[in-house]
Design an enzyme around this catalytic site. Structure first.
Site, PDB file in Angstrom:
ATOM      1  N   CYS A 117       0.884  -1.154   0.000  1.00  0.00           N
ATOM      2  CA  CYS A 117       0.000   0.000   0.000  1.00  0.00           C
ATOM      3  C   CYS A 117       0.925   1.209   0.000  1.00  0.00           C
ATOM      4  CB  CYS A 117      -0.914   0.044   1.221  1.00  0.00           C
ATOM      5  SG  CYS A 117      -1.909   1.552   1.215  1.00  0.00           S
ATOM      6  N   CYS A 120      -0.471   4.149   2.475  1.00  0.00           N
ATOM      7  CA  CYS A 120      -0.462   3.971   3.935  1.00  0.00           C
ATOM      8  C   CYS A 120      -0.195   2.507   4.245  1.00  0.00           C
ATOM      9  CB  CYS A 120      -1.743   4.489   4.553  1.00  0.00           C
ATOM     10  SG  CYS A 120      -3.245   4.055   3.664  1.00  0.00           S
ATOM     11  N   SER A 121      -1.170   1.766   4.677  1.00  0.00           N
ATOM     12  CA  SER A 121      -0.905   0.374   5.057  1.00  0.00           C
ATOM     13  C   SER A 121      -2.143  -0.486   4.884  1.00  0.00           C
ATOM     14  CB  SER A 121      -0.422   0.324   6.506  1.00  0.00           C
ATOM     15  OG  SER A 121      -1.380   0.939   7.344  1.00  0.00           O
ATOM     16  N   CYS A 122      -2.939  -0.220   3.841  1.00  0.00           N
ATOM     17  CA  CYS A 122      -4.138  -1.023   3.614  1.00  0.00           C
ATOM     18  C   CYS A 122      -3.747  -2.486   3.455  1.00  0.00           C
ATOM     19  CB  CYS A 122      -4.875  -0.513   2.380  1.00  0.00           C
ATOM     20  SG  CYS A 122      -5.443   1.183   2.582  1.00  0.00           S
TER      21      CYS A 122
HETATM   22 FE    FE Z   1      -3.312   2.092   2.937  1.00  0.00          FE
END
Ligand code: FE
Length: 230
Positions: A117, A120-122
């Protein structure tokens, strides 16, 4: 991390400083936000703790591994999973928060898939639990797209030259799960035994599925007993 234009100072040891007791800046911001939301009555801290406990301890990569092992064992299930993961995963109960729109991408000899991602950190929580720290790191997010083979090499994965690498960028709308290739030498293995070969990283695409112990030729085993003497 060294050198951003200026001479890099030596790493600063914070361990004996009072401010080492404080959380890092993002953690402080999160804590401040949580405090405001709790004070305004918008969230219940007990509910937050429950969510974190659920994804950290009750759900984990074992859910994703179960899906992969079943796909390896059942071609009809696999076809349905690749065609419409949401429906299949909902039937299994692996659905919900942070896993609403899933796409499963299959590794083949021609194409290896890897998930990042960049924003961000999906991450597909219902299948893999809480993302590992490296998945959220700036380094991984920036380099997975620009230099995927180099990143894979750092994870110990070297692909044949003829295998292309496709990097999938997760978003809040779509999350990806990699279906790793079933390792050679596992034809006789049952679904339950295949589970152990499916690591979290293999479903992010930064690892391959493990070889079964029985498939490893004894000569490749590292010396463990008398190796030190010779
Ligand atoms: Fe994300």
């Amino acid at each position: 991390m060294a050198g951003l234009g200026q001479a890099a100072p030596m790493p600063h040891d914070h361990s004996d400083h009072p401010h080492a007791l404080l959380p890092s800046e993002p953690a402080l911001r999160v804590k401040a936000l949580e405090t405001i939301l709790v004070r305004k009555g918008l969230i219940d801290p007990a509910a937050l703790d429950e969510i974190i406990d659920t994804y950290q301890n009750k759900i984990g990569p074992q859910n994703g591994a179960r899906v992969v092992a079943r796909a390896w064992s059942d071609p009809v299930f696999k076809a349905a999973l690749l065609a419409d993961a949401d429906t299949v995963l909902a039937e299994l109960g692996y659905y919900g928060r942070q896993g609403e729109h899933m796409v499963v991408v299959e590794n083949t000899p021609e194409q290896h898939n890897m998930v990042v991602c960049t924003l961000c950190s999906c991450y597909p929580w219902p299948l893999l639990g809480i993302p590992p720290g490296w998945y959220k790191s700036d380094a991984y997010r920036a380099r997975a797209v620009r230099a995927p083979r180099a990143v894979l090499a750092e994870f110990g994965v070297t692909l044949p030259a003829e295998t292309s690498v496709r990097v999938w960028d997760s978003t809040a709308e779509v999350r990806y799960l990699v279906l790793p290739m079933r390792p050679a030498g596992t034809d006789a293995m049952e679904e339950e035994d295949l589970l152990a070969l499916v690591s979290r990283d293999s479903m992010i695409g930064t690892a391959l599925a493990a070889l079964p112990a029985a498939a490893l030729p004894p000569t490749t085993a590292p010396p463990t007993t008398n190796g030190a003497q010779t």
